[in-house]
Design a protein around this motif. Structure first.
Motif, PDB file in Angstrom:
ATOM      1  N   ALA A 119     -43.653  41.817  90.755  1.00 28.93           N
ATOM      2  CA  ALA A 119     -43.630  42.500  89.615  1.00 28.93           C
ATOM      3  C   ALA A 119     -42.392  43.235  89.271  1.00 28.93           C
ATOM      4  CB  ALA A 119     -45.017  42.992  89.273  1.00 28.93           C
ATOM      5  N   LYS A 120     -42.400  44.292  90.461  1.00 31.13           N
ATOM      6  CA  LYS A 120     -41.262  44.973  90.479  1.00 31.13           C
ATOM      7  C   LYS A 120     -39.746  44.430  90.137  1.00 31.13           C
ATOM      8  CE  LYS A 120     -39.021  48.818  92.753  1.00 31.13           C
ATOM      9  NZ  LYS A 120     -39.158  49.821  93.859  1.00 31.13           N
ATOM     10  N   ALA A 121     -39.414  43.197  90.917  1.00 34.30           N
ATOM     11  CA  ALA A 121     -38.445  42.282  91.023  1.00 34.30           C
ATOM     12  C   ALA A 121     -38.157  41.975  89.680  1.00 34.30           C
ATOM     13  CB  ALA A 121     -38.477  41.450  92.112  1.00 34.30           C
ATOM     14  N   LEU A 122     -38.959  41.393  88.949  1.00 23.83           N
ATOM     15  CA  LEU A 122     -38.885  40.857  87.590  1.00 23.83           C
ATOM     16  C   LEU A 122     -39.246  41.725  86.372  1.00 23.83           C
ATOM     17  CD1 LEU A 122     -40.702  37.351  88.489  1.00 23.83           C
ATOM     18  CD2 LEU A 122     -38.145  37.873  88.641  1.00 23.83           C
ATOM     19  N   ASN A 123     -39.603  42.765  86.684  1.00 24.35           N
ATOM     20  CA  ASN A 123     -39.658  43.777  85.623  1.00 24.35           C
ATOM     21  C   ASN A 123     -41.020  43.525  84.716  1.00 24.35           C
ATOM     22  OD1 ASN A 123     -39.494  46.475  84.472  1.00 24.35           O
ATOM     23  ND2 ASN A 123     -38.165  45.881  83.308  1.00 24.35           N
ATOM     24  N   ILE A 124     -42.042  42.989  85.377  1.00 22.79           N
ATOM     25  CA  ILE A 124     -43.316  42.488  84.764  1.00 22.79           C
ATOM     26  C   ILE A 124     -44.512  43.333  85.206  1.00 22.79           C
ATOM     27  CG2 ILE A 124     -42.039  40.275  83.997  1.00 22.79           C
ATOM     28  CD1 ILE A 124     -43.855  38.986  86.637  1.00 22.79           C
ATOM     29  N   GLU A 125     -45.650  42.832  84.619  1.00 23.38           N
ATOM     30  CA  GLU A 125     -47.001  43.311  85.015  1.00 23.38           C
ATOM     31  C   GLU A 125     -47.229  42.463  86.362  1.00 23.38           C
ATOM     32  OE1 GLU A 125     -50.086  43.831  82.208  1.00 23.38           O
ATOM     33  OE2 GLU A 125     -48.582  44.361  80.535  1.00 23.38           O
ATOM     34  N   ILE A 126     -48.302  42.905  86.992  1.00 24.19           N
ATOM     35  CA  ILE A 126     -48.510  42.046  88.284  1.00 24.19           C
ATOM     36  C   ILE A 126     -48.945  40.738  87.886  1.00 24.19           C
ATOM     37  CG2 ILE A 126     -49.886  42.069  90.323  1.00 24.19           C
ATOM     38  CD1 ILE A 126     -49.861  45.002  90.480  1.00 24.19           C
ATOM     39  N   PRO A 127     -48.411  39.615  88.578  1.00 30.53           N
ATOM     40  CA  PRO A 127     -48.681  38.204  88.171  1.00 30.53           C
ATOM     41  C   PRO A 127     -50.156  37.893  88.896  1.00 30.53           C
ATOM     42  CG  PRO A 127     -47.100  38.313  89.696  1.00 30.53           C
ATOM     43  CD  PRO A 127     -47.365  39.691  89.237  1.00 30.53           C
ATOM     44  N   LYS A 128     -50.739  36.824  88.537  1.00 27.93           N
ATOM     45  CA  LYS A 128     -52.048  36.557  89.175  1.00 27.93           C
ATOM     46  C   LYS A 128     -51.752  35.170  89.952  1.00 27.93           C
ATOM     47  CE  LYS A 128     -54.011  33.438  85.582  1.00 27.93           C
ATOM     48  NZ  LYS A 128     -54.089  32.138  86.491  1.00 27.93           N
ATOM     49  N   THR A 129     -52.369  34.801  90.796  1.00 23.55           N
ATOM     50  CA  THR A 129     -52.421  34.036  91.661  1.00 23.55           C
ATOM     51  C   THR A 129     -52.576  32.589  90.820  1.00 23.55           C
ATOM     52  OG1 THR A 129     -52.713  35.048  93.620  1.00 23.55           O
ATOM     53  CG2 THR A 129     -53.009  32.623  93.869  1.00 23.55           C
ATOM     54  N   ALA A 130     -51.839  31.536  90.895  1.00 28.20           N
ATOM     55  CA  ALA A 130     -52.198  30.218  90.146  1.00 28.20           C
ATOM     56  C   ALA A 130     -53.285  29.441  90.636  1.00 28.20           C
ATOM     57  CB  ALA A 130     -50.894  29.184  90.069  1.00 28.20           C
ATOM     58  N   THR A 131     -54.128  28.791  89.841  1.00 30.79           N
ATOM     59  CA  THR A 131     -55.232  28.191  90.233  1.00 30.79           C
ATOM     60  C   THR A 131     -54.695  26.933  90.716  1.00 30.79           C
ATOM     61  OG1 THR A 131     -55.628  27.201  88.182  1.00 30.79           O
ATOM     62  CG2 THR A 131     -56.789  29.238  88.674  1.00 30.79           C
ATOM     63  N   PRO A 132     -55.410  26.119  91.651  1.00 37.90           N
ATOM     64  CA  PRO A 132     -54.993  24.613  91.954  1.00 37.90           C
ATOM     65  C   PRO A 132     -54.851  23.676  90.648  1.00 37.90           C
ATOM     66  CG  PRO A 132     -56.746  25.498  93.214  1.00 37.90           C
ATOM     67  CD  PRO A 132     -56.892  26.445  92.337  1.00 37.90           C
ATOM     68  N   GLU A 133     -55.495  24.099  89.459  1.00 39.55           N
ATOM     69  CA  GLU A 133     -55.269  23.247  88.436  1.00 39.55           C
ATOM     70  C   GLU A 133     -53.724  23.759  87.725  1.00 39.55           C
ATOM     71  OE1 GLU A 133     -57.943  24.962  88.865  1.00 39.55           O
ATOM     72  OE2 GLU A 133     -59.297  23.135  89.451  1.00 39.55           O
ATOM     73  N   GLU A 134     -53.590  24.854  87.748  1.00 36.39           N
ATOM     74  CA  GLU A 134     -52.261  25.410  87.213  1.00 36.39           C
ATOM     75  C   GLU A 134     -51.077  24.925  88.001  1.00 36.39           C
ATOM     76  OE1 GLU A 134     -53.556  29.602  84.889  1.00 36.39           O
ATOM     77  OE2 GLU A 134     -53.609  29.590  87.405  1.00 36.39           O
ATOM     78  N   ILE A 135     -51.367  24.706  89.325  1.00 36.59           N
ATOM     79  CA  ILE A 135     -50.137  24.481  90.340  1.00 36.59           C
ATOM     80  C   ILE A 135     -49.942  22.991  89.741  1.00 36.59           C
ATOM     81  CG2 ILE A 135     -49.606  24.089  92.520  1.00 36.59           C
ATOM     82  CD1 ILE A 135     -51.256  26.628  93.213  1.00 36.59           C
ATOM     83  N   LEU A 136     -50.831  22.163  89.912  1.00 38.33           N
ATOM     84  CA  LEU A 136     -50.842  20.678  89.595  1.00 38.33           C
ATOM     85  C   LEU A 136     -50.199  20.543  88.209  1.00 38.33           C
ATOM     86  CD1 LEU A 136     -51.000  17.659  90.320  1.00 38.33           C
ATOM     87  CD2 LEU A 136     -53.385  17.968  89.250  1.00 38.33           C
ATOM     88  N   ASP A 137     -50.788  21.240  87.211  1.00 35.90           N
ATOM     89  CA  ASP A 137     -50.150  21.116  85.847  1.00 35.90           C
ATOM     90  C   ASP A 137     -48.630  21.574  85.794  1.00 35.90           C
ATOM     91  OD1 ASP A 137     -50.343  20.878  82.900  1.00 35.90           O
ATOM     92  OD2 ASP A 137     -50.339  23.015  83.039  1.00 35.90           O
ATOM     93  N   LYS A 138     -48.183  22.633  86.328  1.00 35.39           N
ATOM     94  CA  LYS A 138     -47.102  23.425  86.240  1.00 35.39           C
ATOM     95  C   LYS A 138     -45.959  22.803  87.220  1.00 35.39           C
ATOM     96  CE  LYS A 138     -48.133  27.401  83.760  1.00 35.39           C
ATOM     97  NZ  LYS A 138     -47.457  27.304  82.556  1.00 35.39           N
ATOM     98  N   THR A 139     -46.406  22.249  88.197  1.00 38.91           N
ATOM     99  CA  THR A 139     -45.410  21.755  89.473  1.00 38.91           C
ATOM    100  C   THR A 139     -45.292  20.206  89.507  1.00 38.91           C
ATOM    101  OG1 THR A 139     -46.883  21.708  91.159  1.00 38.91           O
ATOM    102  CG2 THR A 139     -45.576  23.822  90.692  1.00 38.91           C
ATOM    103  N   GLY A 140     -46.581  19.620  89.103  1.00 39.37           N
ATOM    104  CA  GLY A 140     -46.730  18.135  89.462  1.00 39.37           C
ATOM    105  C   GLY A 140     -47.164  17.891  90.755  1.00 39.37           C
ATOM    106  N   TYR A 141     -47.455  18.981  91.526  1.00 35.58           N
ATOM    107  CA  TYR A 141     -47.884  18.457  92.947  1.00 35.58           C
ATOM    108  C   TYR A 141     -49.502  19.127  93.156  1.00 35.58           C
ATOM    109  CZ  TYR A 141     -42.963  17.729  93.625  1.00 35.58           C
ATOM    110  OH  TYR A 141     -41.859  16.981  93.498  1.00 35.58           O
ATOM    111  N   ILE A 142     -50.064  18.882  93.949  1.00 36.81           N
ATOM    112  CA  ILE A 142     -51.198  19.342  94.249  1.00 36.81           C
ATOM    113  C   ILE A 142     -51.165  20.650  95.263  1.00 36.81           C
ATOM    114  CG2 ILE A 142     -52.554  17.307  93.887  1.00 36.81           C
ATOM    115  CD1 ILE A 142     -52.969  17.226  96.942  1.00 36.81           C
TER     116      ILE A 142
END
Length: 143
Positions: free
Chosen positions: A64-87
């Motif tokens: 969050a500090k490096a990107l000057n954003i609010e603390i990100p959340k851990t991606a779910t397995p479904e989000e990982i597959l959707d956004k990367t194309g990999y399980i």
């Protein structure tokens, strides 16, 4: 990798490479040679990939500090597959749209093993090539 002329080698194994120990054993490498791609999601739904050495953990507050954003959340397995194309468990450290953050300890190695696209594969790649192709920001993201 072939299509984009990326200088790396992909290996497929009979056993899973999901954990650092499994990956190191499969590759006949040291656990210090294994890196992890930790997928996070910011408040706008953007994928952030924090790349750390296998034994390290990611600090979401440092991300969050490096990107000057609010603390990100851990991606779910479904989000990982959707956004990367990999399980989850086989996500490479490059090859899809994301904000990549590379911990400086990763860059201490000349060569590393990252996910190879499935829980049964790894990709061996130089850290210089990895940094070049994912255009990652080198910043401390480990705890």
């Amino acid at each position: 990798m072939i299509e984009n002329n990326i200088d790396a080698e992909q290996y497929i194994y009979e056993n899973t490479c999901h954990s650092v120990q499994e990956a190191a054993s499969a590759a006949n490498a040291s656990p210090k040679d294994i890196i992890k791609s930790i997928c996070l999601i910011d408040n706008n739904g953007n994928l952030i990939v924090a790349i750390v050495k296998g034994a390290d953990r990611v600090s979401t507050s440092r991300v969050a500090k490096a990107l000057n954003i609010e603390i990100p959340k851990t991606a779910t397995p479904e989000e990982i597959l959707d956004k990367t194309g990999y399980i989850c468990g086989g996500v490479p450290s490059f090859g899809y749209e994301a904000i990549f953050l590379i911990d400086p300890k990763v860059m201490e190695n000349e060569l590393v093993y990252t996910g190879g696209g499935s829980p049964y594969s790894l990709t061996k790649i130089s850290t210089k090539v990895l940094h070049q192709i994912n255009k990652g920001q080198i910043v401390r993201v480990r705890k």
